[in-house]
Design a protein around this motif. Structure first.
Motif, PDB file in Angstrom:
ATOM      1  N   ALA A  80       0.850  -1.191   0.000  1.00 38.88           N
ATOM      2  CA  ALA A  80       0.000   0.000   0.000  1.00 38.88           C
ATOM      3  C   ALA A  80       0.887   1.243   0.000  1.00 38.88           C
ATOM      4  O   ALA A  80       2.004   1.208   0.521  1.00 38.88           O
ATOM      5  CB  ALA A  80      -0.872  -0.006   1.250  1.00 38.88           C
ATOM      6  N   VAL A  81       0.407   2.320  -0.592  1.00 44.31           N
ATOM      7  CA  VAL A  81       1.125   3.599  -0.527  1.00 44.31           C
ATOM      8  C   VAL A  81       0.142   4.684  -0.084  1.00 44.31           C
ATOM      9  O   VAL A  81      -1.070   4.539  -0.234  1.00 44.31           O
ATOM     10  CB  VAL A  81       1.758   4.011  -1.881  1.00 44.31           C
ATOM     11  CG1 VAL A  81       2.779   3.001  -2.366  1.00 44.31           C
ATOM     12  CG2 VAL A  81       0.693   4.252  -2.947  1.00 44.31           C
ATOM     13  N   GLU A  82       0.678   5.763   0.450  1.00 44.37           N
ATOM     14  CA  GLU A  82      -0.155   6.911   0.825  1.00 44.37           C
ATOM     15  C   GLU A  82      -0.552   7.644  -0.461  1.00 44.37           C
ATOM     16  O   GLU A  82       0.233   7.721  -1.398  1.00 44.37           O
ATOM     17  CB  GLU A  82       0.664   7.832   1.725  1.00 44.37           C
ATOM     18  CG  GLU A  82      -0.152   8.891   2.407  1.00 44.37           C
ATOM     19  CD  GLU A  82       0.674   9.618   3.475  1.00 44.37           C
ATOM     20  OE1 GLU A  82       1.907   9.718   3.319  1.00 44.37           O
ATOM     21  OE2 GLU A  82       0.069  10.061   4.458  1.00 44.37           O
TER      22      GLU A  82
ATOM     23  N   PRO B 295      -5.767  -7.966  -1.071  1.00 40.91           N
ATOM     24  CA  PRO B 295      -5.451  -8.953  -0.028  1.00 40.91           C
ATOM     25  C   PRO B 295      -4.922  -8.290   1.243  1.00 40.91           C
ATOM     26  O   PRO B 295      -4.507  -8.968   2.168  1.00 40.91           O
ATOM     27  CB  PRO B 295      -4.380  -9.822  -0.691  1.00 40.91           C
ATOM     28  CG  PRO B 295      -3.705  -8.919  -1.662  1.00 40.91           C
ATOM     29  CD  PRO B 295      -4.715  -7.892  -2.105  1.00 40.91           C
ATOM     30  N   PHE B 296      -4.851  -6.956   1.233  1.00 38.83           N
ATOM     31  CA  PHE B 296      -4.479  -6.227   2.448  1.00 38.83           C
ATOM     32  C   PHE B 296      -5.069  -4.825   2.382  1.00 38.83           C
ATOM     33  O   PHE B 296      -5.424  -4.327   1.322  1.00 38.83           O
ATOM     34  CB  PHE B 296      -2.956  -6.169   2.653  1.00 38.83           C
ATOM     35  CG  PHE B 296      -2.173  -5.724   1.450  1.00 38.83           C
ATOM     36  CD1 PHE B 296      -2.067  -4.391   1.119  1.00 38.83           C
ATOM     37  CD2 PHE B 296      -1.526  -6.655   0.647  1.00 38.83           C
ATOM     38  CE1 PHE B 296      -1.328  -3.977   0.019  1.00 38.83           C
ATOM     39  CE2 PHE B 296      -0.788  -6.262  -0.462  1.00 38.83           C
ATOM     40  CZ  PHE B 296      -0.691  -4.920  -0.785  1.00 38.83           C
ATOM     41  N   THR B 297      -5.169  -4.213   3.557  1.00 36.74           N
ATOM     42  CA  THR B 297      -5.770  -2.885   3.692  1.00 36.74           C
ATOM     43  C   THR B 297      -4.816  -1.797   3.213  1.00 36.74           C
ATOM     44  O   THR B 297      -3.617  -1.882   3.463  1.00 36.74           O
ATOM     45  CB  THR B 297      -6.055  -2.629   5.195  1.00 36.74           C
ATOM     46  OG1 THR B 297      -6.724  -3.767   5.717  1.00 36.74           O
ATOM     47  CG2 THR B 297      -6.883  -1.371   5.406  1.00 36.74           C
ATOM     48  N   PHE B 298      -5.343  -0.780   2.570  1.00 37.20           N
ATOM     49  CA  PHE B 298      -4.567   0.433   2.299  1.00 37.20           C
ATOM     50  C   PHE B 298      -4.993   1.466   3.350  1.00 37.20           C
ATOM     51  O   PHE B 298      -6.081   2.031   3.252  1.00 37.20           O
ATOM     52  CB  PHE B 298      -4.905   0.985   0.904  1.00 37.20           C
ATOM     53  CG  PHE B 298      -4.155   0.340  -0.232  1.00 37.20           C
ATOM     54  CD1 PHE B 298      -4.118  -1.035  -0.389  1.00 37.20           C
ATOM     55  CD2 PHE B 298      -3.496   1.125  -1.170  1.00 37.20           C
ATOM     56  CE1 PHE B 298      -3.438  -1.623  -1.451  1.00 37.20           C
ATOM     57  CE2 PHE B 298      -2.814   0.548  -2.239  1.00 37.20           C
ATOM     58  CZ  PHE B 298      -2.778  -0.819  -2.375  1.00 37.20           C
TER      59      PHE B 298
ATOM     60  N   ASN C 141      -2.399   2.227  10.656  1.00 34.13           N
ATOM     61  CA  ASN C 141      -2.123   0.787  10.628  1.00 34.13           C
ATOM     62  C   ASN C 141      -1.827   0.305  12.059  1.00 34.13           C
ATOM     63  O   ASN C 141      -1.142   1.003  12.821  1.00 34.13           O
ATOM     64  CB  ASN C 141      -0.925   0.552   9.693  1.00 34.13           C
ATOM     65  CG  ASN C 141      -0.282  -0.795   9.885  1.00 34.13           C
ATOM     66  OD1 ASN C 141       0.487  -1.007  10.822  1.00 34.13           O
ATOM     67  ND2 ASN C 141      -0.598  -1.724   9.014  1.00 34.13           N
ATOM     68  N   GLY C 142      -2.341  -0.851  12.423  1.00 32.88           N
ATOM     69  CA  GLY C 142      -2.236  -1.346  13.802  1.00 32.88           C
ATOM     70  C   GLY C 142      -0.812  -1.472  14.305  1.00 32.88           C
ATOM     71  O   GLY C 142      -0.523  -1.149  15.464  1.00 32.88           O
TER      72      GLY C 142
ATOM     73  N   LEU D  32      -8.252   3.773   3.581  1.00 33.87           N
ATOM     74  CA  LEU D  32      -8.391   4.389   2.257  1.00 33.87           C
ATOM     75  C   LEU D  32      -9.066   3.375   1.337  1.00 33.87           C
ATOM     76  O   LEU D  32     -10.035   3.679   0.649  1.00 33.87           O
ATOM     77  CB  LEU D  32      -7.002   4.773   1.740  1.00 33.87           C
ATOM     78  CG  LEU D  32      -6.958   5.519   0.420  1.00 33.87           C
ATOM     79  CD1 LEU D  32      -7.667   6.867   0.542  1.00 33.87           C
ATOM     80  CD2 LEU D  32      -5.495   5.744   0.005  1.00 33.87           C
ATOM     81  N   TYR D  33      -8.530   2.177   1.324  1.00 34.56           N
ATOM     82  CA  TYR D  33      -9.162   1.058   0.605  1.00 34.56           C
ATOM     83  C   TYR D  33      -9.118  -0.165   1.518  1.00 34.56           C
ATOM     84  O   TYR D  33      -8.080  -0.487   2.095  1.00 34.56           O
ATOM     85  CB  TYR D  33      -8.432   0.765  -0.708  1.00 34.56           C
ATOM     86  CG  TYR D  33      -8.645   1.850  -1.733  1.00 34.56           C
ATOM     87  CD1 TYR D  33      -9.919   2.134  -2.230  1.00 34.56           C
ATOM     88  CD2 TYR D  33      -7.571   2.607  -2.202  1.00 34.56           C
ATOM     89  CE1 TYR D  33     -10.123   3.146  -3.155  1.00 34.56           C
ATOM     90  CE2 TYR D  33      -7.772   3.623  -3.131  1.00 34.56           C
ATOM     91  CZ  TYR D  33      -9.053   3.880  -3.596  1.00 34.56           C
ATOM     92  OH  TYR D  33      -9.253   4.884  -4.511  1.00 34.56           O
TER      93      TYR D  33
END
Ligand code: BGC
Length: 746
Positions: A529-531, A570-573, A580-581, A618-619
């Motif tokens: 993921a990127v900002e 397959p992962f959160t953005f 992020n946790g 974000l996604y």
């Protein structure tokens, strides 16, 4: 020697279904699947075990010890006088690596070792298609077999904990159920070729920064519920033949010779294969010998012969081990167990009489690579139907960005590849868009690849940016092809990313392009993921991962509309890194302080964290758009009350309500309100991908064993299935739930 294969009818049925499903769903005959040998070897026959015992009796202590450690970078010794072969291994998870020199990491310079580069595993996971994973594994296994490899060093299933981890691209995302479901058919596919898969890196290897020394402190719940399930599935469901240890420590002890091996892997899960160290992850003879490591690889081999301290005989499991065996400090039964496992791996691979022949670089493999690419690409934003782009005369498309031409198979670390060819995004776009005019300019430059080092760019960045703006001015559409790459501090082994935002001045470049052309679609090439502070300036965004040999074709298939995108994240953005946790808890949690890190996010990894803490991503995990629309209706479960032994049967009608054929992934999450322990709001427990023509509907049935609702109870060191109410969430993304149903477990 006669080897008995145990026919596995489940696998046969699975393969037949996969084959038929392929024809029905995609209308293409898959020659490769139909040719597959429908048998695997999970456990050895008594006959073979007896042969192993016979061989064991004939081996000297020196010969046994020699089998337990490397003789070169990627091989171990055989026993010539008995006809026991060497074992040859190769990376890696998405393609067979080029030949490496005997004693150092340099390319061996062979000219017959180029292969098909398959998409990286983030892409495979994003397909949410286990049948495709089976085809991927099988094709990759065929290539490994063709290259005469006995062990393929992959797949990697370390859980995506932080978006900064340089190796996330090699893994299968943040969710243990998704990773477990996708890894099993991959491993079976590889092993059908008589090549051992080696699932890695066991365990808790979730960052590259300080990877050799970092000590992970995590709870048993996080271990069992988040970080181990994909390994367990690899062992228990796929019957994997080898497992690789990891570099990091866990609770103060190196994971390559840790109680995680003897207690959990070998005893609880009854793993009967070989534990191989990571390259240079072994640190102690007694621990290696007694804590379950079977084969030591990569311990300081550079300069063999020149520096005696690095010689293979001086490995922890070489002469020092032999000495302790001879003195009786370590009983011979210890080495016997290791050699037994190594011989078992051989009977499954290079001593198997029924081993099929391999293949490489054939059309079927290229087709698999292309299809995984198109099914894994995730459409994240598509305002005003920016995509698909129609190829027509008079249309001017400006393709801007270094990633339009940059090789993404070079670099990245051990998963680097030497493909026979690699279709770049610009080549794929030009091949597909023959009527439109394609302009191309770099826009930015990141510097040449160099392992463990960032080389500065050689071109003037301002000139590149100004040229990009000039090109953008002339075009109807801008396709910005950027993201990360396989350099150090990007998506690359040995360290993590240094920033969450896009590097190399891409954010400014995007802003400047926006000043002259408002019609921008971003093709994001990354494994992470990127900002995206620039998101509202672009009309469309598609995450295309690292796609290997057929990259450009897969991208063109999707942006042209030849293939309707169906990938899901397959992962959160997260919107920002602190959301992020792992990062929320500061440096103690990531990257660690004084070489120790505490997984304070605990079981709340990825969407579990965002959901439970109500932090809007974000996604979201499981999210991905299509060029058509779907509705989920008639969402029902078979009962209101279940016993502990039951299965929950969920049914739902998926309708393609749009104008184009496409695929949708129905996702089922389950949560336990009012639990006696902390729990995530919901956890993925089942999913199914369905392909539908425009206007068509289909009934999807998903079956979830009630036992999978258990949590790991630290007070009893075992799984505990709580009675009471649970909520079943059915939707097409973790943040898009169509219906919630309460059930009761009695
Ligand atoms: C990596 C492994 C890889 C091995 C051999 C190590 O540095 O962590 O994943 O298989 O090297 O190349």
């Amino acid at each position: 020697m006669k080897i008995t294969f145990k026919a596995n009818y489940n696998v046969s049925i699975f393969l037949i279904c996969a084959f038929l499903g392929q024809i029905l769903l995609y209308g293409q005959q898959d020659v490769q699947t139909s040719n597959r040998i429908n048998k695997t070897q999970s456990s050895m026959s008594d006959d073979t075990e007896a042969k192993i015992e016979e061989i064991l009796k004939k081996l000297t202590l020196e010969e046994k010890v020699a089998m337990c450690h490397a003789q070169s970078k990627f091989s171990t010794k055989g026993v010539e006088r008995l006809g026991i072969p060497e074992i040859w291994m190769s990376d890696g998870p998405h393609g067979v690596r080029a030949e490496i020199s005997w004693d150092d990491w340099s390319d061996a310079g062979w000219t017959n070792d180029s292969i098909t580069a398959f998409p990286a595993l983030t892409c495979l996971a994003a397909s949410f298609n286990p049948e495709l994973s089976s085809q991927f594994g099988f094709a990759l296994g065929e290539e490994a077999r063709y290259r005469k490899k006995d062990v393929l060093l992959g797949p990697g299933v370390n859980i995506y904990r932080t978006p900064l981890n340089g190796r996330n691209f090699e893994y299968m995302g943040e969710d243990p159920f998704l990773a477990s479901t996708m890894v099993v058919p991959y491993i079976k596919g590889v092993q059908e070729n008589g090549v051992a898969a080696c699932v890695k890196h066991y365990a808790l290897n979730n960052q590259e920064h300080n990877r050799f020394t970092i000590n992970v402190e995590a709870s048993d719940r996080a271990l069992y519920e988040i970080y181990l399930p994909a390994f367990k599935a690899a062992v228990k469901e796929a019957g994997v033949w080898s497992v690789m240890g990891a570099y990091n420590k866990f609770r103060g002890q190196h994971t390559t010779h840790h109680e995680l091996l003897n207690k959990i892997l070998k005893t609880d899960w009854e793993f009967d294969g070989v534990v191989i160290s990571d390259w240079n992850s072994t640190h102690d003879t007694m621990e290696a010998a007694l804590n379950g490591l079977d084969m030591e690889m990569g311990t300081g081999t550079d300069g063999l012969g020149a520096n005696i301290a690095n010689h293979y005989d001086y490995y922890f499991l070489a002469n020092p081990f032999l000495k302790k065996l001879k003195s009786g400090e370590i009983p011979e039964s210890v080495v016997d167990d290791k050699v037994r496992r190594i011989l078992r791996l051989m009977f499954r691979t290079n001593l198997s009489a029924n081993r099929p022949l391999g293949k490489a670089n054939n059309k079927e493999h290229h087709d698999v690579a292309r299809e995984v690419g198109t099914e894994g690409i995730v459409l994240l934003k598509n305002e005003d139907n920016f995509f698909p782009i129609e190829d027509k005369k008079g249309l001017i498309i400006a393709v801007i960005g270094e990633n339009a031409t940059r090789s993404m198979t070079k670099g990245g670390g051990s998963s680097e590849l030497k493909p026979k060819f690699e279709i770049s995004p610009i080549e794929g776009i030009k091949a597909r868009f023959k009527n439109a005019t394609i302009l191309h300019t770099m826009g930015y430059e990141s510097g040449a690849f160099n392992y463990d080092k960032v080389l500065p760019p050689t071109m003037n960045q301002d000139s590149l940016r100004l040229a990009a703006m000039e090109t953008a001015k002339k075009a109807d559409i801008v396709l910005f092809v950027g993201g990360l790459n396989k350099n150090h501090w990007q998506d690359c082994e040995s360290d993590d990313r240094q920033q969450f935002g896009l590097p190399f001045g891409q954010e400014k470049l995007l802003n400047d392009i926006h000043k002259v052309n408002k019609n921008i679609g971003v093709i994001l090439i990354s494994g992470n993921a990127v900002e995206m502070p620039w998101l509202d300036k672009v009309n469309a965004l598609v995450e295309t991962w690292y796609l290997g040999s057929m990259a450009g074709h897969s991208i063109a298939d999707v942006i042209s509309g030849d293939v309707n995108p169906s990938g899901k994240l397959p992962f959160t953005f997260p919107a920002k890194l602190e959301d992020n946790g792992a990062h929320y808890f500061g440096e103690k949690s990531y990257p660690g302080v004084d070489m120790t890190q505490h997984y304070k996010d605990d079981i709340l990894v990825g969407y579990r964290w965002h959901d439970t803490k109500k932090i809007k991503p974000l996604y979201a995990f499981g999210y991905g758009l299509s060029y058509t629309s779907f509705s989920l209706s008639e969402i029902e479960i078979d009962k209101k009350e279940y016993t502990l032994e039951d299965s929950i049967n969920i049914s739902c009608t998926v309708t393609n309500t749009g104008a184009k054929g496409g695929s949708e992934v129905v996702q089922v999450y389950i949560g336990k309100p009012k639990s006696t322990v902390k729990r995530a709001l919901k956890e993925l427990k089942g999913f199914q991908k369905t392909n539908l023509k425009s206007g068509e509907d289909s009934s999807v049935k998903i079956n979830i064993p009630v036992s999978s609702l258990a949590f790991y109870d630290e007070s009893i060191s075992n799984w505990n299935l709580e009675k009471g109410d649970y909520i079943v969430y059915v939707g097409n993304a973790s943040d898009n739930i169509s219906k919630k149903i309460t059930i009761t477990v009695k």
